[in-house]
Scaffold this motif. Sequence first.
Motif, short mmCIF file in Angstrom:
data_model
loop_
_atom_site.label_atom_id
_atom_site.label_comp_id
_atom_site.label_asym_id
_atom_site.label_seq_id
_atom_site.Cartn_x
_atom_site.Cartn_y
_atom_site.Cartn_z
N GLU A 89 0.82 -1.21 0.00
CA GLU A 89 0.00 0.00 0.00
C GLU A 89 0.85 1.26 0.00
O GLU A 89 0.47 2.27 -0.60
N GLU A 90 2.00 1.21 0.67
CA GLU A 90 2.83 2.40 0.81
C GLU A 90 3.74 2.66 -0.40
O GLU A 90 4.44 3.66 -0.45
N ALA A 91 3.68 1.79 -1.38
CA ALA A 91 4.54 1.95 -2.56
C ALA A 91 3.68 1.93 -3.83
O ALA A 91 2.66 1.26 -3.89
N GLU A 92 4.14 2.68 -4.81
CA GLU A 92 3.50 2.63 -6.12
C GLU A 92 4.13 1.49 -6.90
O GLU A 92 5.33 1.31 -6.89
N GLY A 93 3.32 0.71 -7.57
CA GLY A 93 3.85 -0.36 -8.40
C GLY A 93 3.79 -1.71 -7.73
O GLY A 93 3.20 -1.88 -6.66
N THR A 94 4.45 -2.66 -8.38
CA THR A 94 4.40 -4.06 -7.96
C THR A 94 5.79 -4.66 -7.98
O THR A 94 6.58 -4.40 -8.89
N ASN A 95 6.08 -5.45 -6.97
CA ASN A 95 7.32 -6.23 -6.94
C ASN A 95 6.99 -7.59 -7.53
O ASN A 95 6.11 -8.29 -7.03
N ALA A 96 7.67 -7.95 -8.61
CA ALA A 96 7.43 -9.22 -9.29
C ALA A 96 8.58 -10.19 -9.01
O ALA A 96 9.75 -9.81 -9.08
N VAL A 97 8.21 -11.43 -8.70
CA VAL A 97 9.19 -12.50 -8.51
C VAL A 97 8.94 -13.51 -9.63
O VAL A 97 7.86 -14.08 -9.74
N VAL A 98 9.96 -13.71 -10.44
CA VAL A 98 9.88 -14.59 -11.60
C VAL A 98 10.81 -15.78 -11.38
O VAL A 98 12.01 -15.59 -11.13
N THR A 99 10.27 -16.98 -11.44
CA THR A 99 11.12 -18.17 -11.36
C THR A 99 11.75 -18.38 -12.73
O THR A 99 11.05 -18.40 -13.74
N ALA A 100 13.06 -18.52 -12.72
CA ALA A 100 13.84 -18.64 -13.95
C ALA A 100 14.67 -19.91 -13.88
O ALA A 100 15.83 -19.87 -13.50
N ARG A 101 14.08 -21.02 -14.23
CA ARG A 101 14.79 -22.31 -14.20
C ARG A 101 15.46 -22.51 -15.55
O ARG A 101 14.92 -23.19 -16.42
N SER A 102 16.63 -21.87 -15.66
CA SER A 102 17.32 -21.92 -16.94
C SER A 102 18.80 -21.65 -16.72
O SER A 102 19.22 -21.28 -15.62
N ASP A 103 19.58 -21.80 -17.77
CA ASP A 103 21.01 -21.56 -17.66
C ASP A 103 21.33 -20.07 -17.65
O ASP A 103 20.46 -19.23 -17.91
N ALA A 104 22.57 -19.75 -17.36
CA ALA A 104 23.00 -18.36 -17.22
C ALA A 104 22.79 -17.55 -18.50
O ALA A 104 22.43 -16.37 -18.43
N ASN A 105 23.00 -18.17 -19.67
CA ASN A 105 22.82 -17.44 -20.92
C ASN A 105 21.37 -17.06 -21.16
O ASN A 105 21.07 -15.97 -21.63
N ARG A 106 20.46 -17.97 -20.84
CA ARG A 106 19.03 -17.68 -21.01
C ARG A 106 18.58 -16.62 -20.01
O ARG A 106 17.79 -15.74 -20.35
N VAL A 107 19.08 -16.68 -18.78
CA VAL A 107 18.79 -15.64 -17.78
C VAL A 107 19.30 -14.30 -18.29
O VAL A 107 18.60 -13.28 -18.20
N ALA A 108 20.51 -14.28 -18.83
CA ALA A 108 21.08 -13.04 -19.36
C ALA A 108 20.21 -12.46 -20.47
O ALA A 108 19.96 -11.26 -20.52
#
Length: 132
Positions: A89-108
């Motif tokens: 409530e005290e902040a504008e916007g949304t904090n998103a948590v994305v699960t990224a089950r992938s290798d470092a290149n795909r994350v990049a």
Amino acid sequence: MTRFDAASEDERLKLFADAAAAHRARSGDVMTVDVDPDSDDTEGGEVPPWIQLAGTELIMDCTDEELERLKDLISEFPEFRIDELVSPEEAEGTNAVVTARSDANRVAGFVERAFREVYELDAEYRAWVTAI
């Protein structure tokens, strides 16, 4: 790692992949990528965009418009999914948590596209890896 910033797409992809691999190899708490304030043309507030990697989770703050663009981007990465959205409530916007089950290149690749497409940064933005 001997370099911590990059300003071209190829350099950023290599930097992000190297940082993600180092983060995972060291079992670090968090890897943080910050946009150089001089490169931030998003007019999104006082703090430039940032993305964190914590194990297999990518964490980022989004406005409502950025969140819609994030959902569009996620649709192109089948091994990634949004696991949590928090809108304090005290902040504008949304904090998103994305699960990224992938290798470092795909994350990049995802991090690069998120900065370019979700936050709409120009092609020459400078990013810093500030924590591994």
